[in-house]
Design an enzyme around this catalytic site. Structure first.
Site, PDB file in Angstrom:
ATOM      1  N   GLU A 126      80.978  17.903  55.561  1.00 27.34           N
ATOM      2  CA  GLU A 126      80.552  18.769  54.463  1.00 27.34           C
ATOM      3  C   GLU A 126      81.556  19.904  54.268  1.00 27.34           C
ATOM      4  O   GLU A 126      81.932  20.240  53.152  1.00 27.34           O
ATOM      5  CB  GLU A 126      79.162  19.363  54.755  1.00 27.34           C
ATOM      6  CG  GLU A 126      78.740  20.377  53.682  1.00 27.34           C
ATOM      7  CD  GLU A 126      77.278  20.790  53.753  1.00 27.34           C
ATOM      8  OE1 GLU A 126      76.675  20.666  54.836  1.00 27.34           O
ATOM      9  OE2 GLU A 126      76.755  21.235  52.715  1.00 27.34           O
ATOM     10  N   SER A 137      69.378  20.468  47.776  1.00 30.02           N
ATOM     11  CA  SER A 137      70.082  20.085  46.545  1.00 30.02           C
ATOM     12  C   SER A 137      69.752  18.640  46.213  1.00 30.02           C
ATOM     13  O   SER A 137      69.636  17.804  47.120  1.00 30.02           O
ATOM     14  CB  SER A 137      71.593  20.211  46.725  1.00 30.02           C
ATOM     15  OG  SER A 137      71.940  21.512  47.094  1.00 30.02           O
ATOM     16  N   SER A 159      77.435  29.689  55.826  1.00 32.08           N
ATOM     17  CA  SER A 159      78.000  30.779  55.017  1.00 32.08           C
ATOM     18  C   SER A 159      79.380  31.191  55.541  1.00 32.08           C
ATOM     19  O   SER A 159      79.784  30.820  56.637  1.00 32.08           O
ATOM     20  CB  SER A 159      77.073  31.980  55.093  1.00 32.08           C
ATOM     21  OG  SER A 159      77.108  32.503  56.411  1.00 32.08           O
TER      22      SER A 159
HETATM   23  C1  LIG Z   1      74.029  26.078  46.302  1.00 35.12           C
HETATM   24  C2  LIG Z   1      73.381  25.780  47.609  1.00 35.12           C
HETATM   25  C3  LIG Z   1      73.084  24.491  47.943  1.00 35.12           C
HETATM   26  C4  LIG Z   1      72.451  24.207  49.141  1.00 35.12           C
HETATM   27  N1  LIG Z   1      72.132  22.922  49.411  1.00 35.12           N
HETATM   28  C5  LIG Z   1      71.467  22.640  50.560  1.00 35.12           C
HETATM   29  C6  LIG Z   1      71.075  21.320  50.841  1.00 35.12           C
HETATM   30  O1  LIG Z   1      71.307  20.411  50.058  1.00 35.12           O
HETATM   31  N2  LIG Z   1      70.417  21.080  51.969  1.00 35.12           N
HETATM   32  C7  LIG Z   1      70.131  22.053  52.877  1.00 35.12           C
HETATM   33  O2  LIG Z   1      69.559  21.764  53.903  1.00 35.12           O
HETATM   34  N3  LIG Z   1      70.500  23.326  52.651  1.00 35.12           N
HETATM   35  C8  LIG Z   1      71.166  23.643  51.498  1.00 35.12           C
HETATM   36  N4  LIG Z   1      71.526  24.934  51.241  1.00 35.12           N
HETATM   37  C9  LIG Z   1      71.143  25.973  52.187  1.00 35.12           C
HETATM   38  C10 LIG Z   1      72.272  26.591  52.958  1.00 35.12           C
HETATM   39  O3  LIG Z   1      72.752  25.730  53.927  1.00 35.12           O
HETATM   40  C11 LIG Z   1      71.765  27.912  53.513  1.00 35.12           C
HETATM   41  O4  LIG Z   1      71.466  28.741  52.442  1.00 35.12           O
HETATM   42  C12 LIG Z   1      72.778  28.561  54.403  1.00 35.12           C
HETATM   43  O5  LIG Z   1      72.997  27.847  55.570  1.00 35.12           O
HETATM   44  C13 LIG Z   1      72.344  30.002  54.747  1.00 35.12           C
HETATM   45  O6  LIG Z   1      71.056  30.030  55.254  1.00 35.12           O
HETATM   46  P1  LIG Z   1      69.989  31.050  54.622  1.00 35.12           P
HETATM   47  O7  LIG Z   1      69.946  30.799  53.182  1.00 35.12           O
HETATM   48  O8  LIG Z   1      68.748  30.910  55.384  1.00 35.12           O
HETATM   49  O9  LIG Z   1      70.594  32.458  54.836  1.00 35.12           O
HETATM   50  P2  LIG Z   1      70.511  33.335  56.168  1.00 35.12           P
HETATM   51  O10 LIG Z   1      70.764  32.495  57.342  1.00 35.12           O
HETATM   52  O11 LIG Z   1      69.259  34.122  56.145  1.00 35.12           O
HETATM   53  O12 LIG Z   1      71.735  34.299  55.940  1.00 35.12           O
HETATM   54  C14 LIG Z   1      71.679  35.504  55.175  1.00 35.12           C
HETATM   55  C15 LIG Z   1      72.949  36.273  55.395  1.00 35.12           C
HETATM   56  O13 LIG Z   1      73.051  36.603  56.763  1.00 35.12           O
HETATM   57  C16 LIG Z   1      74.271  36.157  57.283  1.00 35.12           C
HETATM   58  N5  LIG Z   1      74.093  35.743  58.677  1.00 35.12           N
HETATM   59  C17 LIG Z   1      73.129  34.978  59.199  1.00 35.12           C
HETATM   60  N6  LIG Z   1      73.327  34.757  60.500  1.00 35.12           N
HETATM   61  C18 LIG Z   1      74.475  35.386  60.811  1.00 35.12           C
HETATM   62  C19 LIG Z   1      75.246  35.528  61.990  1.00 35.12           C
HETATM   63  N7  LIG Z   1      74.906  34.938  63.144  1.00 35.12           N
HETATM   64  N8  LIG Z   1      76.383  36.241  61.917  1.00 35.12           N
HETATM   65  C20 LIG Z   1      76.759  36.829  60.762  1.00 35.12           C
HETATM   66  N9  LIG Z   1      76.087  36.740  59.630  1.00 35.12           N
HETATM   67  C21 LIG Z   1      74.948  36.022  59.648  1.00 35.12           C
HETATM   68  C22 LIG Z   1      74.696  35.011  56.413  1.00 35.12           C
HETATM   69  O14 LIG Z   1      76.097  34.852  56.406  1.00 35.12           O
HETATM   70  C23 LIG Z   1      74.192  35.456  55.053  1.00 35.12           C
HETATM   71  O15 LIG Z   1      75.160  36.280  54.468  1.00 35.12           O
HETATM   72  C24 LIG Z   1      72.143  25.241  50.041  1.00 35.12           C
HETATM   73  C25 LIG Z   1      72.449  26.558  49.706  1.00 35.12           C
HETATM   74  C26 LIG Z   1      73.058  26.835  48.509  1.00 35.12           C
HETATM   75  C27 LIG Z   1      73.353  28.247  48.187  1.00 35.12           C
END
Ligand SMILES: Cc1cc2nc3c(=O)[nH]c(=O)nc-3n(C[C@H](O)[C@H](O)[C@H](O)COP(=O)(O)OP(=O)(O)OC[C@H]3O[C@@H](n4cnc5c(N)ncnc54)[C@H](O)[C@@H]3O)c2cc1C
Lengths: 365, 401
Positions: free
Chosen positions: B245, B162, B377
């Site tokens: 955060e 972001s 999440s």
């Molecule tokens: C609006 C927005 C702003 C963001 N800003 C930033 C930022 O500024 N900097 C930054 O570094 N990141 C940022 N992010 C990233 C954010 O931190 C990640 O999207 C988030 O941590 C999820 O990782 P992923 O997208 O890889 O999803 P994944 O890890 O692939 O997850 C996909 C799904 O699987 C589920 N899941 C994964 N592992 C498990 C588990 N062990 N148990 C149960 N369920 C699980 C998750 O809950 C989710 O529903 C941002 C995301 C969004 C949406």
């Protein structure tokens, strides 16, 4: 400023909970609940020795002079243990009615008796609380006739305090002439509902607040709503604690079920919903004594919100226990039914939210 | 429990309310943390800082107001701003996440250098945590920083970053100790975004805008002293930042602010003269949310008290992000329903978008889902609540990461 309990409060809570868990193991609770009248002389006496009956009574009348937050902690502990005993109506609402609406003479006569645990007072707010059931009373020449349903803490009561539609309240002797008190076992066997049929029953006292009697009555009702919110909090916390403990020990597929995310998330959801409720109950209770302009809003929202949250917790906690949760054996249903009861009495969530809207001037009464 | 205000507290409350009444015309719209602060925002921020309504407890030598910690003061100020719907100042990743992290574990030099410009809104930070292969499993980060001649040399890719497109600085989680186990091999670096070798490519989101980015690193050189704590301590620092955060994302004052805005919309007469608040169904929806927001606010006061007394709130703290972001989304859901079909006109591009209430509510309505995902999440929060809060056992490990 501190948003939290004092050391004294924590200590008192601790000793009350110790007493209740020693006094109310499941087999005893089962036995006490069976008649369904919500009263046991031994338990009442024990709670009296802990100071429950005199806790809210001002010191000048021989009480401890504590506040509604202290009472909320008691209600929470009673809900936690599903204790079959009068408290919310008898020791809190009735006392507050006397404090708010009785004259000096009446106070001097009755409040010390409440403090001494001599009186147990069933309370009926009739239509004012939003409860369903009959509520038609005539008061004439010091005598009361008609019917009012759903009195709280009416099992084992020595007296009844019934509200008239105009906000005045009549104190009746439980043995007075013309009274028929029907104790109905409720779905919550730890507390009954009492229906009164009255035929020219003499009132022992009439509490007439000198001004705005309806508002005074509403404050009594709000105090009751806070007590029920606290009771739900305690009952739901007990269910959550037991669900978490069960999830740590029950094994399926070679693992404890709490290691399955499906189960873990049910527990996490319960905790997430319930945890903020604690602060809400504390605030609502405290506001009744110390932040009067917020008192009605906070009480109504606490009752409404706790009812919504604890219904979910009650379902989820039962579900975590599987078939065992559905049995009578486990006794989890005592808290489930406690929550069921609290939701329906003194106004459902819908009614309480309506009252909250009125209290903030969003709509007319 | 003692919520009585002392003479001083009452005076402060009156003072804040008077301040708001006097200056509210100068205030920018609340929210709008998703673009570089403009002059109006910066001037408002300066005014808040100088009046002690922002950064109140941050020491003067780091650019704050330097008042001693007092929970009620902070609560009074937050309450006055959220009730009046006036902007309480900037809340971005630098201010709400990096600054408290530095105050907790930064060096004296780092605090003096970064805290002031950051809270003034001059230095904008972005968070370099997530990578294409490591989102929820943050500690699996691959982006590599090798030491060469007094510099970390960074190579790799971050994603969903972001604000990277307008940020001055990044706090970056990267692997400096590839031979150590997963969690022990990470470091937390402070990286100027204008360093050669950083490329930021916008990623369009569901709102139609590009609030976050892909960030690529090719031989990006950063002096070795630009590290918070030591090499291999990155996971610890990253978790401190995540703690803040998550509190930010579940902020009860923001919820209160939203609630009041929706209440005002529902109280306004519509073209036919009726008010939504007079309709029982609408009113009950608003009331239910009011109850939930109240619970969140009082819970927050309880946490603040714990914090002031040095007590770890444990479970009480761990639920905040999940609870707050879910509730926030339900609030914006009501807002877009209140706007109804007339609120569907949507032009999200350009600066003006943030000034159109309908567009902003729809952006928030979608962005709130992003916040349910970002910062860990909801599922990850539930893992944490279940395991650290309630002591339930962890999922058995399948293999090695
Ligand atoms: C609006 C927005 C702003 C963001 N800003 C930033 C930022 O500024 N900097 C930054 O570094 N990141 C940022 N992010 C990233 C954010 O931190 C990640 O999207 C988030 O941590 C999820 O990782 P992923 O997208 O890889 O999803 P994944 O890890 O692939 O997850 C996909 C799904 O699987 C589920 N899941 C994964 N592992 C498990 C588990 N062990 N148990 C149960 N369920 C699980 C998750 O809950 C989710 O529903 C941002 C995301 C969004 C949406």
């Amino acid at each position: 400023m501190r948003f939290g309990l004092t050391e004294d409060q924590k200590l008192f809570d601790h000793s009350l909970r110790g007493f209740l868990s020693a006094r109310l193991p499941l087999d005893v609770l089962r036995r006490l609940a069976e008649p369904g009248n919500g009263f046991d002389a031994g338990l009442w006496k024990g709670l009296g020795e802990l100071g429950l009956q005199a806790m809210l009574v001002p010191e000048e009348y021989g009480g401890a002079g504590l506040g509604l937050l202290d009472a909320a902690l008691v209600a929470e502990a009673l809900g936690f243990h599903a204790a079959p005993t009068p408290f919310a109506a008898s020791q809190v609402m009735a006392l507050r009615a006397f404090q708010a609406a009785a004259d000096d003479v009446q106070r001097r006569i009755w409040i010390p008796r409440i403090a001494a645990g001599e009186m147990r007072i069933g309370v009926g707010l009739g239509g004012m609380s939003g409860q369903t059931g009959r509520a038609a009373l005539r008061f004439q020449g010091g005598r009361l006739s008609g019917a009012v349903d759903g009195l709280l803490d009416g099992g084992g009561a020595t007296h009844f305090l019934v509200y008239l539609a105009d906000g005045r309240a009549a104190l009746l002797d439980a043995d007075a002439t013309g009274i028929t008190a029907t104790v109905r076992r409720s779905v919550d066997r730890t507390r009954p509902l009492v229906d009164l049929d009255l035929a020219e029953t003499p009132a022992v006292e009439l509490l007439e607040a000198s001004n705005a009697p309806l508002q005074v009555a509403a404050r009594v009702r709000d105090a009751g709503r806070v007590m029920l919110a606290a009771d739900m909090l305690g009952a739901a916390q007990a269910m959550l604690d037991r669900a978490v403990a069960y999830a740590k020990e029950r094994v399926q597929f070679g693992r404890v079920i709490g290691s399955f995310q499906g189960v873990k998330y049910m527990c996490a959801d319960m905790a997430t919903m319930l945890e903020p409720c604690r602060a809400m109950v504390w605030y609502a209770a405290y506001a009744q004594d110390a932040i009067l302009e917020e008192a009605a809003i906070a009480a109504n929202h606490a009752k409404a919100h706790l009812a919504e949250v604890t219904r979910e917790v009650a379902r989820l906690a039962t579900e975590v226990h599987g078939g065992m949760g559905f049995t009578d054996l486990l006794g989890l249903h005592f808290q489930f039914k406690r929550i069921t009861f609290d939701r329906q009495v003194l106004g459902t969530s819908e009614r309480c939210r309506h009252d909250a809207a009125v209290a903030q001037g969003w709509i007319g009464a | 429990m003692d919520l009585t205000l002392t003479e001083m507290h009452r005076a402060l409350r009156d003072e804040v309310n008077a301040f708001i009444a006097r200056h509210r015309d100068r205030a920018p719209r609340p929210g709008g943390g998703r673009k570089r602060p403009d002059r109006k925002v910066l001037e408002w921020q300066a005014l808040l800082l100088e009046s002690g309504y922002f950064g109140r407890n941050i020491p003067r030598e780091y650019g704050g107001f330097g008042a001693p910690h007092d929970v009620i003061e902070v609560a009074i100020i937050a309450d006055a701003f959220s009730r009046s719907g006036v902007s309480p100042g900037i809340h971005n990743q630098g201010i709400s996440m990096l600054v408290p992290t530095l105050l907790e574990v930064g060096t004296e030099e780092q605090k003096r250098r970064w805290v002031g410009p950051t809270i003034r809104g001059e230095a904008i930070w972005c968070q370099g945590y997530s990578e294409p292969g490591s989102g929820s499993d943050l500690a699996a980060a691959h982006t590599r920083a090798a030491v060469d001649d007094g510099f970390f040399v960074i190579n790799g890719q971050k994603i969903w970053t972001s604000s990277a497109h307008y940020a001055d600085m990044m706090f970056l989680l990267c692997r400096t100790e590839p031979d150590k186990p997963k969690h022990a091999g990470l470091s937390y670096l402070l990286v100027p975004m204008n360093t050669p070798g950083i490329e930021v490519r916008p990623l369009r989101t569901m709102t139609g805008r590009a609030e976050f980015n892909d960030t690529f690193f090719t031989d990006v050189r950063v002096p070795v002293d630009q590290i918070v704590m030591g090499r291999g301590d990155g996971w610890q620092v990253a978790n401190i930042t995540l703690k803040y955060e998550r509190l930010l994302l579940g902020d009860a004052n923001k919820l209160q602010n939203r609630f009041e805005a929706i209440r005002r919309m529902m109280q306004e007469p519509r073209p036919d003269g009726s008010r939504l608040l007079d309709c029982a169904e609408w009113r009950d929806r608003l009331l239910r949310l009011q109850g939930e927001v109240m619970a969140a606010r009082y819970h927050n006061l309880r946490l603040l008290t714990d914090q002031a007394e040095g007590v770890d709130s444990g479970l009480g703290r761990l639920i905040v992000k999940y609870h707050g972001t879910m509730l926030a989304h339900r609030l914006t859901s009501l807002a877009v329903d209140v706007l109804g079909s007339a609120g569907l006109a949507y032009e999200p591009q350009g600066e003006a978008a943030e000034d159109d209430p309908a567009t902003t509510w729809h952006i928030d309505y979608m962005y709130d889902i992003g916040l349910i995902i970002g910062g860990g999440s909801s599922n990850i929060q539930k893992n944490i609540i279940g395991e650290r809060g309630l002591g339930l056992p962890r999922e058995p490990k399948v293999g090695r990461a």
